[in-house]
Design an enzyme around this catalytic site. Structure first.
Site, PDB file in Angstrom:
ATOM      1  N   GLY A  51     -15.627  14.488  41.169  1.00  0.00           N
ATOM      2  CA  GLY A  51     -15.722  14.573  42.618  1.00  0.00           C
ATOM      3  C   GLY A  51     -14.663  13.709  43.263  1.00  0.00           C
ATOM      4  N   ASP A  79     -25.406  12.015  50.063  1.00  0.00           N
ATOM      5  CA  ASP A  79     -24.590  13.162  49.659  1.00  0.00           C
ATOM      6  C   ASP A  79     -25.449  14.249  49.022  1.00  0.00           C
ATOM      7  OD1 ASP A  79     -22.155  14.493  49.511  1.00  0.00           O
ATOM      8  OD2 ASP A  79     -21.579  13.608  47.598  1.00  0.00           O
ATOM      9  N   LEU A  88     -17.786  16.654  32.319  1.00  0.00           N
ATOM     10  CA  LEU A  88     -18.886  17.466  32.846  1.00  0.00           C
ATOM     11  C   LEU A  88     -18.662  17.840  34.297  1.00  0.00           C
ATOM     12  CD1 LEU A  88     -21.946  15.581  31.315  1.00  0.00           C
ATOM     13  CD2 LEU A  88     -21.011  17.785  30.592  1.00  0.00           C
ATOM     14  N   GLY A  89     -17.988  16.964  35.030  1.00  0.00           N
ATOM     15  CA  GLY A  89     -17.740  17.228  36.435  1.00  0.00           C
ATOM     16  C   GLY A  89     -16.955  16.098  37.063  1.00  0.00           C
ATOM     17  N   LYS A 113     -20.210   7.817  33.618  1.00  0.00           N
ATOM     18  CA  LYS A 113     -19.489   7.955  34.880  1.00  0.00           C
ATOM     19  C   LYS A 113     -18.505   6.813  35.043  1.00  0.00           C
ATOM     20  CE  LYS A 113     -19.835   8.710  39.856  1.00  0.00           C
ATOM     21  NZ  LYS A 113     -20.712   9.045  41.011  1.00  0.00           N
ATOM     22  N   VAL A 141     -17.439  12.386  35.465  1.00  0.00           N
ATOM     23  CA  VAL A 141     -18.568  12.242  34.550  1.00  0.00           C
ATOM     24  C   VAL A 141     -18.238  12.941  33.240  1.00  0.00           C
ATOM     25  CG1 VAL A 141     -21.015  12.718  34.153  1.00  0.00           C
ATOM     26  CG2 VAL A 141     -20.215  12.115  36.447  1.00  0.00           C
TER      27      VAL A 141
END
Length: 280
Positions: free
Chosen positions: A24, A147, A21-22, A50, A29
């Site tokens: 960083g 963040d 999904l993403g 995660k 995730v």
């Protein structure tokens, strides 16, 4: 995007990874199906998972690092904050991960691409109030997000959700008795939203979170990031921002933390009071 090369498709014998999904600086995730819940007839078994990115997964304190984020947020129960479910370790691969609710919608950075001149106040106001309400709640629980930025804010049919507390911190009281790690090596602040004192090596504070939230609200109103600023620079009110709200937001955007004489909660109250009929 599917799962990364070398990643198992099944974790802990029950979570079937479907796609990324993403990702960083610290974590990745995944969307996953909970096969155990499916077996018992659960109609909606999808969760988000995660885990640490490959660059951190092999660190000696990797499990502690990930658990500290989970422990920081597991007690947060607010409609505008992502809900955590469980922390687990896959025995066969020794991979630590935690499960959380699967949020549907789009992140605010994508919304900003659709509104390069900023959002009309009637659309901006509820988003700003919801975001400020979420951060104010988090602060009351003794947690600092660390963040806040558009990519960490999801917009769905029922409003916004704040997520990704990977750089978050808590008061000593909130984390008493829990294992912790030094976060000095993970202070990967995003310059466009990080308070100047953070970029100068200062500690994360509620005032720094306030600055980040104010940057997001300003960007929603203006359509563009604040970017690098000079201490003497005077900010102009975005056209989409009612004049009655601007003094409070400008205080929150002060580069000197001593001049941010307003709290997240107080800024939220101001934003909630500013109605469309007051627009100038």
């Amino acid at each position: 995007m599917t799962t990364a090369p070398g990643m198992p498709t099944l974790l802990a014998g029950r979570y079937h990874l479907e796609r990324v999904l993403g990702s960083g600086g610290m974590g990745v995730v995944y969307r996953a199906r909970d096969l155990l819940h499916e077996q018992f007839g659960e109609r909606c078994s999808s969760v988000a998972i995660k885990m640490l990115g490959e660059n951190l997964r092999l660190a000696p304190d990797a499990h502690v690092l990930l658990y500290s984020e989970f422990a920081l947020t597991r007690s947060l129960q607010h409609e505008r904050v992502v809900r955590m479910f469980a922390f687990e370790v896959d025995i066969s691969t020794q991979m630590a991960f935690f499960t959380m609710e699967l949020m549907r919608g789009m992140t605010l950075d994508r919304l900003l691409l659709e509104g390069p001149d900023g959002l009309p106040w009637r659309e901006l106001q509820p988003l700003a109030v919801q975001l400020l309400d979420a951060v104010a709640y988090v602060h009351r629980q003794g947690v600092l997000h660390g963040d806040v930025k558009p990519v960490n804010i999801m917009l769905g049919d029922d409003g916004i959700r704040l997520f990704d507390f990977g750089l978050g911190q808590a008061t000593a009281e909130a984390m008493a008795g829990l294992a912790s790690v030094s976060r000095d090596r993970f202070s990967a602040w995003t310059p466009a939203y990080a308070a100047p004192e953070l970029l100068a090596g200062g500690a994360l504070t509620a005032s720094a979170d306030l600055y980040a939230v104010a940057c997001v609200v300003y960007e929603l109103a203006h359509g563009k990031r604040l970017g690098e600023r000079r201490a003497t620079e005077r900010l102009e009110r975005p056209q989409q921002m009612p004049a009655a709200c601007w003094p409070a937001l400008r205080l929150a955007l002060a580069m000197d933390p001593e001049r941010r004489t307003i709290s997240v909660e107080e800024l939220g109250e101001v934003m909630a009071r500013c109605r469309w009929r007051w627009f100038r």
